[in-house]
Structures are given as structure tokens and as C-alpha cells.
Design a protein around this motif. Structure first.
Motif, PDB file in Angstrom:
ATOM      1  N   LYS A 149      -2.596   8.698  31.986  1.00  0.00           N
ATOM      2  CA  LYS A 149      -2.937  10.054  32.430  1.00  0.00           C
ATOM      3  C   LYS A 149      -1.668  10.865  32.628  1.00  0.00           C
ATOM      4  O   LYS A 149      -1.003  11.200  31.666  1.00  0.00           O
ATOM      5  N   GLU A 150      -1.294  11.184  33.849  1.00  0.00           N
ATOM      6  CA  GLU A 150      -0.108  12.009  34.115  1.00  0.00           C
ATOM      7  C   GLU A 150       1.108  11.178  34.532  1.00  0.00           C
ATOM      8  O   GLU A 150       2.084  11.713  35.036  1.00  0.00           O
ATOM      9  N   LYS A 151       1.043   9.867  34.299  1.00  0.00           N
ATOM     10  CA  LYS A 151       2.162   8.988  34.638  1.00  0.00           C
ATOM     11  C   LYS A 151       2.680   8.284  33.390  1.00  0.00           C
ATOM     12  O   LYS A 151       1.924   8.034  32.451  1.00  0.00           O
ATOM     13  N   TRP A 211       5.973   3.426  37.465  1.00  0.00           N
ATOM     14  CA  TRP A 211       5.171   4.545  36.982  1.00  0.00           C
ATOM     15  C   TRP A 211       5.757   5.830  37.562  1.00  0.00           C
ATOM     16  O   TRP A 211       5.948   5.941  38.772  1.00  0.00           O
ATOM     17  N   ASP A 238       5.497  10.154  37.623  1.00  0.00           N
ATOM     18  CA  ASP A 238       4.747  11.358  37.265  1.00  0.00           C
ATOM     19  C   ASP A 238       5.506  12.119  36.194  1.00  0.00           C
ATOM     20  O   ASP A 238       6.733  12.266  36.282  1.00  0.00           O
ATOM     21  N   LYS A 239       4.789  12.620  35.197  1.00  0.00           N
ATOM     22  CA  LYS A 239       5.448  13.367  34.111  1.00  0.00           C
ATOM     23  C   LYS A 239       6.317  14.490  34.655  1.00  0.00           C
ATOM     24  O   LYS A 239       7.409  14.736  34.151  1.00  0.00           O
ATOM     25  N   GLN A 240       5.859  15.150  35.711  1.00  0.00           N
ATOM     26  CA  GLN A 240       6.616  16.273  36.269  1.00  0.00           C
ATOM     27  C   GLN A 240       7.921  15.833  36.926  1.00  0.00           C
ATOM     28  O   GLN A 240       8.799  16.659  37.163  1.00  0.00           O
ATOM     29  N   ASP A 241       8.079  14.539  37.204  1.00  0.00           N
ATOM     30  CA  ASP A 241       9.282  14.041  37.874  1.00  0.00           C
ATOM     31  C   ASP A 241      10.279  13.368  36.930  1.00  0.00           C
ATOM     32  O   ASP A 241      11.336  12.903  37.370  1.00  0.00           O
TER      33      ASP A 241
END
Length: 152
Positions: A12-14, A104, A106-109
Motif C-alpha cells: 500500500k503506502e509503505k 517498512w 511510509d512512501k512520504q518518509d
């Protein structure tokens, strides 16, 4: 020039990153990278990345997607031709990796991680774009990025 593979596993977002902090004399020491490694004799790149995913993470990749090719010019190390994949179709549970910590993120990080300078160039293609890329990254003897070009 050695042939290598690299894969970023997505949930997902990770994204699963490997913090390389367990091996001595490691080209990637203390950097966050995807999983992967050298392609073995008589092994295709796809067979190699499927094997590396299982060995390094314990996960069984059902399907991987070739996203790009990178030529790494590395004066202190052997130059590499690296086939870069993503995988969001897998099964199993993550196990401990003898090369570092699996984390894992987060994409934003991702931009906050300790990355190779060249990774900051191609990672956006993996998570923000579906474009297939071919890039050459050249480093100096101190592992500083000194040149890069997109080749497609």
C-alpha cells in the motif's frame, strides 16, 4: 561489470527497505536500499531477484515488475549493471536478514532516509511514475555522485 538486481517491495503506502548495518566492508554500509544482489551463473535477472527476495526477507514474490536499468560506475568497487524491480504481490512473513534490518517505510518518509545520492534520482520513478527508466550513475572514489544521465 557485474549484473545485479534490486527490488522495492510495496505494501500500500509503505515500502520495504534494508538498512545495511550488519556486514563489514559493505558498499552500502549504513544506507537504506531495496533487497537484491548479484545474479548467479545460469540465472536470469528475474530468477535472481525472486531468489534474493526470498533469501533476504523470507517473503515469496508471486510477481515482480521490471521498472528500470541502472549502470553504476563505482571506482572503489566493481561497476554494476542493475535491473530494478518492484513487487506488490507476495506472501509469507518477513524474517531477520543477515545483511541488515528490514524496515517498512511510509512512501512520504523515504526522502528522510540515508540514501545514495543516485537513489534520490530513480526512486521517484518507482513510486510516483510508471515510466521505465534507464539511468547511468557515476560516483567518485569517495562515493559522491559526480555525474548522471537518463539514457532513454
Amino acid at each position: 561489470m557485474k549484473i545485479t538486481t534490486l527490488c522495492y517491495i510495496i505494501n500500500k503506502e509503505k515500502v520495504l527497505f534494508l538498512l545495511r548495518n550488519k556486514k563489514t566492508n559493505d558498499l552500502n554500509a549504513n544506507k537504506y536500499i531495496g533487497v537484491g544482489g548479484k545474479v548467479e551463473d545460469k540465472e536470469s535477472c528475474q530468477e535472481g531477484i525472486m531468489r534474493e527476495i526470498q533469501e533476504e526477507t523470507g517473503l515469496q514474490a508471486n510477481k515482480v515488475k521490471l521498472r528500470g536499468i541502472i549502470t553504476f560506475i563505482l571506482p572503489k568497487w566493481e561497476d554494476e549493471l542493475c535491473f530494478v524491480y518492484t513487487c506488490d504481490d507476495y506472501q509469507g512473513n518477513i524474517h531477520e536478514c543477515d545483511e541488515g534490518e528490514l524496515i517498512w517505510v511510509d512512501k512520504q518518509d523515504i526522502s528522510k532516509l540515508t540514501l545514495w545520492e543516485g537513489d534520490k534520482i530513480f526512486l521517484p520513478y518507482l513510486f510516483n511514475d510508471d515510466k521505465f527508466f534507464v539511468i547511468k550513475l557515476e560516483y567518485d572514489k569517495n562515493d559522491n555522485l559526480i555525474a548522471w544521465k537518463e539514457e532513454n
